[in-house]
Design an enzyme around this catalytic site. Sequence first.
Site, short mmCIF file in Angstrom:
data_model
loop_
_atom_site.label_atom_id
_atom_site.label_comp_id
_atom_site.label_asym_id
_atom_site.label_seq_id
_atom_site.Cartn_x
_atom_site.Cartn_y
_atom_site.Cartn_z
N GLY A 174 0.62 -1.89 -10.05
CA GLY A 174 -0.31 -1.30 -9.11
C GLY A 174 0.34 -1.12 -7.75
O GLY A 174 1.38 -1.72 -7.44
N CYS A 175 -0.29 -0.29 -6.92
CA CYS A 175 0.31 0.00 -5.60
C CYS A 175 0.29 -1.22 -4.69
O CYS A 175 1.31 -1.55 -4.06
CB CYS A 175 -0.42 1.19 -4.96
N TYR A 176 -0.85 -1.91 -4.59
CA TYR A 176 -0.89 -3.11 -3.75
C TYR A 176 0.07 -4.18 -4.26
O TYR A 176 0.84 -4.76 -3.48
CB TYR A 176 -2.30 -3.67 -3.69
#
Length: 362
Positions: A174-176
Amino acid sequence: MLNKNNNTMECGGTAALQATENGGTAAAVQKRVAVVGATGYAGAELTAILAKHNDAEIVALFSSSGSTRGPVSPSLPKLIAEPFTYEALIAAQPEIVFLATPNEVSADLAPKLVDDGMQVIDLSGAFRLADPGLYPNWYGFTHGHPSLLNEAVYGLTEWCNGELKNARLVANPGCYPTSILLALRPLTYLIDRSQPVICDSKSGVSGAGKKSDLAWSFAEVAGNFKAYAVGQHRHEPEIRSGLHLGDRAPLVFVPHLLPTVRGILSTMHIGFTNPIGPDEITSIYQSTFANAPLVRVFPHGALPELKNVVNTPRAEIGFTLLQGGRRAVVVSVIDNLLKGAASQAVQNFNRMCGYEEVEGLA
């Protein structure tokens, strides 16, 4: 297929002409790739990268089933996505399929593709968590293929040590988590687990994907800045797992919505079991990322800014020690659509196939 000479896209062909260069000399055989979900924000970025990748031949682009045939995005008018059907995907005969699809769609589609002999790079969260019991609470569905969760390679590229080469299924992070794990994972075993690990992350609106919810509209976002999904964000167990925090070590993850289109800035607050100096932290980062061409680490006290990584595949990390080296503030920045999604997927593709890691990204 994609003709790189005139940048036009013909999808669904079962045989591709090998590209020729320098007076007809045959180029190296390219990998046949397909993108499902090519019209989303991350999918369109991914398609644009693959279209210029010397070793990738796009044989099929798909939007969601039931949609209409049309360009991947206004900026890519010659790259045409077809409404998705499994039969059309199989007919295109891709070797590697990128899934830029919702979690439940990927959870259903990826196992079929793997069973049919294709390799899959999944940009959703469908295979990021090893424990199937976490999916109902964090993702809202019961995972139908738990056996693949253990097989899937978690594709935080800089932390993959050869396992991508033989992977059938890659779970793109995921991006986070990408922004947080790149910065904190090198320090994992120095962190005092009796103190909370605090991750304060801010993302541009594109991180939510294409949706018509009022909360993501221009009138709600412009000139505004807010926290959301505190204690409920589905990336939290992914972060916990990536930092090896177990079930009991305190983790506080607070995502925020920035009034910008793209980019993530994560500010992390950590304590150490023993005081540590800046030279030791610098040495750890330097050794960790010595062979990571897309990660830049700043000297102690210098902190990265979002504007320096937006529209690039890079990650930048900086840190400042506090309280005599007993605590640190670590800051990382990435582009959520690139390093947090599309370009990291291409990094994983490059490593899977033995290409230069920055091919298509430099």
